[in-house]
Motif scaffolding. Structure first.
Motif, mmCIF file in Angstrom:
data_model
loop_
_atom_site.group_PDB
_atom_site.id
_atom_site.type_symbol
_atom_site.label_atom_id
_atom_site.label_comp_id
_atom_site.label_asym_id
_atom_site.label_seq_id
_atom_site.Cartn_x
_atom_site.Cartn_y
_atom_site.Cartn_z
ATOM 1 N N ALA A 49 8.243 18.091 4.717
ATOM 2 C CA ALA A 49 8.824 16.949 4.016
ATOM 3 C C ALA A 49 9.784 16.230 4.952
ATOM 4 O O ALA A 49 10.329 16.825 5.884
ATOM 5 C CB ALA A 49 9.560 17.392 2.754
ATOM 6 N N ILE A 51 12.918 12.916 5.060
ATOM 7 C CA ILE A 51 13.747 11.919 4.404
ATOM 8 C C ILE A 51 14.342 11.040 5.492
ATOM 9 O O ILE A 51 14.902 11.529 6.475
ATOM 10 C CB ILE A 51 14.824 12.570 3.506
ATOM 11 N N SER A 56 14.058 7.128 2.022
ATOM 12 C CA SER A 56 12.639 7.279 1.686
ATOM 13 C C SER A 56 12.194 8.702 1.983
ATOM 14 O O SER A 56 12.667 9.315 2.937
ATOM 15 C CB SER A 56 11.796 6.294 2.492
ATOM 16 N N THR A 57 11.284 9.196 1.154
ATOM 17 C CA THR A 57 10.801 10.560 1.328
ATOM 18 C C THR A 57 9.283 10.583 1.431
ATOM 19 O O THR A 57 8.593 9.670 0.944
ATOM 20 C CB THR A 57 11.236 11.456 0.161
ATOM 21 N N ASN A 58 8.785 11.630 2.054
ATOM 22 C CA ASN A 58 7.342 11.824 2.146
ATOM 23 C C ASN A 58 7.079 13.321 2.247
ATOM 24 O O ASN A 58 7.944 14.075 2.745
ATOM 25 C CB ASN A 58 6.769 11.098 3.359
ATOM 26 N N TYR A 59 5.908 13.719 1.761
ATOM 27 C CA TYR A 59 5.598 15.138 1.670
ATOM 28 C C TYR A 59 4.192 15.436 2.185
ATOM 29 O O TYR A 59 3.276 14.607 2.061
ATOM 30 C CB TYR A 59 5.678 15.606 0.213
ATOM 31 N N THR A 68 10.831 19.070 -3.436
ATOM 32 C CA THR A 68 11.624 17.843 -3.415
ATOM 33 C C THR A 68 12.680 17.941 -2.320
ATOM 34 O O THR A 68 13.472 18.892 -2.304
ATOM 35 C CB THR A 68 12.310 17.603 -4.765
ATOM 36 N N ILE A 69 12.686 16.965 -1.434
ATOM 37 C CA ILE A 69 13.689 16.895 -0.378
ATOM 38 C C ILE A 69 14.803 15.955 -0.824
ATOM 39 O O ILE A 69 14.547 14.935 -1.466
ATOM 40 C CB ILE A 69 13.059 16.425 0.955
ATOM 41 N N SER A 70 16.031 16.320 -0.512
ATOM 42 C CA SER A 70 17.169 15.486 -0.882
ATOM 43 C C SER A 70 18.305 15.745 0.089
ATOM 44 O O SER A 70 18.230 16.638 0.929
ATOM 45 C CB SER A 70 17.608 15.771 -2.320
#
Length: 115
Positions: A49, A51, A56-59, A68-70
């Motif tokens: 993942a 960020i 913006s995030t992508n997996y 979920t990345i945060s």
């Protein structure tokens, strides 16, 4: 000097959850592209993942909808919430920061998912 320290790994049963943390020093993570990677025994390290500095995030397809990345700017820490874990998620998980064209890696944290 950017330093990254992962934590939160462990042993969990299939279907369970874990939250990994990556605490950063020497750099403000919200300014960097940050990512999680993993390496299973006998396999190459793979991207999980990402960020961006803009949030913006992508997996990877293999974790989409489950992970979920945060990040928390106040704590300068990035997270990976992992739900519905599968035995094939077993690996050492690493966080990475890209800054100024250079990549910085943490030492890794082991995640083991039992069936």
């Amino acid at each position: 000097q950017v330093q990254l320290v992962e934590s939160g790994g462990g042993l969990v049963q299939a279907g369970g959850s874990l939250r990994l943390s990556c605490a950063a020093s020497g750099s403000i993570i919200s300014n960097n592209v940050m990512g999680w990677y993993r390496q299973a025994p006998g396999r190459q390290r793979e991207w999980v993942a990402i960020i961006t500095s803009g949030g913006s995030t992508n997996y990877a397809d293999s974790v989409k909808g489950r992970f979920t990345i945060s990040r928390d700017g106040a704590k300068n820490t990035m997270y990976l919430q992992m739900n519905s874990l599968k035995p094939e998620d077993t690996a050492v998980y690493y966080c990475k920061s890209r800054l100024g064209g250079l990549d910085y890696w943490g030492q890794g944290t082991q995640v083991t998912v039992s069936s």
